[in-house]
Design a protein around this motif. Structure first.
Motif, PDB file in Angstrom:
ATOM      1  N   GLY A 215      29.383 -23.536 -28.782  1.00  0.00           N
ATOM      2  CA  GLY A 215      30.298 -22.800 -27.914  1.00  0.00           C
ATOM      3  C   GLY A 215      31.723 -23.175 -28.257  1.00  0.00           C
ATOM      4  N   GLU A 216      32.512 -23.379 -27.226  1.00  0.00           N
ATOM      5  CA  GLU A 216      33.909 -23.746 -27.472  1.00  0.00           C
ATOM      6  C   GLU A 216      34.136 -25.189 -27.041  1.00  0.00           C
ATOM      7  N   TRP A 217      34.524 -25.984 -27.983  1.00  0.00           N
ATOM      8  CA  TRP A 217      34.667 -27.423 -27.816  1.00  0.00           C
ATOM      9  C   TRP A 217      36.149 -27.723 -27.570  1.00  0.00           C
ATOM     10  N   CYS A 218      36.449 -28.661 -26.707  1.00  0.00           N
ATOM     11  CA  CYS A 218      37.855 -28.958 -26.432  1.00  0.00           C
ATOM     12  C   CYS A 218      38.131 -30.438 -26.645  1.00  0.00           C
ATOM     13  N   ASP A 219      39.144 -30.735 -27.417  1.00  0.00           N
ATOM     14  CA  ASP A 219      39.595 -32.123 -27.624  1.00  0.00           C
ATOM     15  C   ASP A 219      38.469 -33.047 -28.104  1.00  0.00           C
ATOM     16  N   GLU A 220      37.495 -32.501 -28.744  1.00  0.00           N
ATOM     17  CA  GLU A 220      36.347 -33.279 -29.204  1.00  0.00           C
ATOM     18  C   GLU A 220      35.733 -34.106 -28.078  1.00  0.00           C
ATOM     19  N   LYS A 221      35.875 -33.617 -26.874  1.00  0.00           N
ATOM     20  CA  LYS A 221      35.372 -34.391 -25.742  1.00  0.00           C
ATOM     21  C   LYS A 221      34.356 -33.623 -24.914  1.00  0.00           C
ATOM     22  N   ARG A 222      34.664 -32.369 -24.677  1.00  0.00           N
ATOM     23  CA  ARG A 222      33.795 -31.649 -23.753  1.00  0.00           C
ATOM     24  C   ARG A 222      33.787 -30.179 -24.150  1.00  0.00           C
ATOM     25  N   TRP A 223      32.832 -29.488 -23.592  1.00  0.00           N
ATOM     26  CA  TRP A 223      32.745 -28.059 -23.845  1.00  0.00           C
ATOM     27  C   TRP A 223      33.613 -27.321 -22.841  1.00  0.00           C
ATOM     28  N   VAL A 224      34.441 -26.424 -23.333  1.00  0.00           N
ATOM     29  CA  VAL A 224      35.163 -25.537 -22.438  1.00  0.00           C
ATOM     30  C   VAL A 224      34.234 -24.392 -22.038  1.00  0.00           C
ATOM     31  N   LYS A 225      33.614 -23.854 -23.075  1.00  0.00           N
ATOM     32  CA  LYS A 225      32.576 -22.851 -22.846  1.00  0.00           C
ATOM     33  C   LYS A 225      31.383 -23.259 -23.682  1.00  0.00           C
ATOM     34  N   GLN A 226      30.280 -23.326 -23.035  1.00  0.00           N
ATOM     35  CA  GLN A 226      29.088 -23.782 -23.733  1.00  0.00           C
ATOM     36  C   GLN A 226      28.028 -22.681 -23.676  1.00  0.00           C
ATOM     37  N   TYR A 227      27.446 -22.381 -24.819  1.00  0.00           N
ATOM     38  CA  TYR A 227      26.348 -21.412 -24.810  1.00  0.00           C
ATOM     39  C   TYR A 227      25.187 -21.984 -24.012  1.00  0.00           C
ATOM     40  N   ARG A 228      24.538 -21.122 -23.263  1.00  0.00           N
ATOM     41  CA  ARG A 228      23.374 -21.545 -22.493  1.00  0.00           C
ATOM     42  C   ARG A 228      22.297 -20.464 -22.508  1.00  0.00           C
ATOM     43  N   VAL A 229      21.070 -20.892 -22.468  1.00  0.00           N
ATOM     44  CA  VAL A 229      19.963 -19.944 -22.362  1.00  0.00           C
ATOM     45  C   VAL A 229      19.514 -19.945 -20.905  1.00  0.00           C
ATOM     46  N   ARG A 230      19.461 -18.753 -20.330  1.00  0.00           N
ATOM     47  CA  ARG A 230      19.041 -18.638 -18.933  1.00  0.00           C
ATOM     48  C   ARG A 230      17.648 -18.015 -18.915  1.00  0.00           C
ATOM     49  N   VAL A 231      16.689 -18.808 -18.486  1.00  0.00           N
ATOM     50  CA  VAL A 231      15.300 -18.377 -18.542  1.00  0.00           C
ATOM     51  C   VAL A 231      14.853 -17.952 -17.150  1.00  0.00           C
ATOM     52  N   ASP A 232      14.464 -16.710 -17.034  1.00  0.00           N
ATOM     53  CA  ASP A 232      13.960 -16.187 -15.761  1.00  0.00           C
ATOM     54  C   ASP A 232      12.456 -16.477 -15.699  1.00  0.00           C
TER      55      ASP A 232
END
Ligand code: ZN
Length: 307
Positions: A215-232
């Motif tokens: 996804g989108e990584w910020c400052d090599e510390k945390r995800w700003v936007k992280q891809y996720r799979v949503r399972v119904d």
């Protein structure tokens, strides 16, 4: 052995599928190559170890069984193309995904019969000829064998692959890795994959939300936007839910161990899904056969020059 044939339905069954069965028939499986009995191991749902199949130590595979040859092909496939072998090995590199109706309720007293049919049954039995080795590549019933082939045979990703809903018809094009440089928009369904994040998936009622290390990584510390799979999971049985949770958890723990021991193995999640149109960091799935976790090392050789 990672997979075996169900003696009654004649389908190939992956070890992980055993997690889904309310009761595992210890005597219900045979070698997919030669038909000797093989026995399920580590299949208890409480047991966080990958389920698999074992043959009896003093029962060798029959002459002509391709299982040992398959292992050699897998070893050679890491270093170069083994296309000829894959074209004639039924299980190593599935040619397509066929989603058949959920496993029929099978009467365990019923003897295997030649009248039983299955869309994936290619092995022909004949009393006169013994076991006739199927020619050509078989269909898979879930994406797991397909994802394993993608990892195992990096030099053979131009082979054909037909997954319903995915327009791209080779391994090379059907698979798409999710990157770490932002959330991209994808115009069509693919077999997406990414490393599993170290954080545990979140249970949210019927939904299971699986964080990916992309996804989108910020400052090599945390995800700003992280891809996720949503399972119904609203239509899933308890066993199906436990199966998928176990599979993810085993891969997550193996992945953490691998990092600690400097191993190159990584826990990958693969899924066939469409991106959520309103929240593009989410991918939505509801069919357990379209998601799997595989621990492995994915290499990207320049397949054209064979390097
Ligand atoms: Zn065998």
């Amino acid at each position: 052995m990672e997979s075996a044939r169900d003696r009654y339905t004649r389908e190939m069954v992956e070890g992980e599928d055993l997690w889904m069965l309310p009761q595992v028939d210890k005597y219900g499986y045979e070698c997919g190559g030669c038909g000797i009995p093989v026995f399920p191991a580590s299949y208890d749902q409480a047991n966080l170890q990958r389920p698999h199949f074992k043959k009896q130590q003093n029962t060798p595979h029959k002459d002509g069984c391709n299982i040992d040859g398959d292992e050699k092909t897998v070893a050679r496939g890491k270093k170069g193309s083994v296309r000829n072998e894959l074209e004639t090995s039924p299980d190593l590199s599935p040619s397509r995904l066929v989603l058949i109706d959920e496993r029929p309720a099978v009467d365990p007293e019923r003897k295997p019969s030649s009248e039983q049919t299955s869309t994936v049954r290619d092995t022909k039995r004949s009393d006169d000829e013994g076991l006739v080795r199927p020619k050509g590549r078989r269909a898979a019933n879930s994406i797991r064998p397909i994802c394993r082939a993608f990892i195992r045979f990096p030099f053979d990703r131009t082979m054909s692959l037909d997954v319903p809903g995915v327009e791209d018809k080779t391994y090379l094009q059907a698979f798409k890795k999710l990157g770490g440089k932002g959330v991209d928009l994808f115009s069509r369904a693919r077999i997406f994959y990414a490393e599993l994040a170290w954080a545990k998936p979140q249970e949210d009622g019927d939904f299971l939300v699986i964080p990916l290390s992309a996804g989108e990584w910020c400052d090599e510390k945390r995800w700003v936007k992280q891809y996720r799979v949503r399972v119904d999971r609203s239509k899933w049985s308890k066993h199906k839910r436990t199966k998928v949770s176990n599979e993810l958890e085993v891969a997550r723990l193996e992945g953490i161990d691998a990092k600690k021991t400097d191993s190159k193995l990584r826990p990958y999640v693969f899924f066939v899904a469409e991106q959520d149109s309103a929240e593009p960091e989410f991918f939505n799935i509801s069919d357990h056969r379209l998601i799997c976790a595989v621990v492995g090392t994915i290499s990207y050789p320049d397949f054209k020059s064979g390097k």
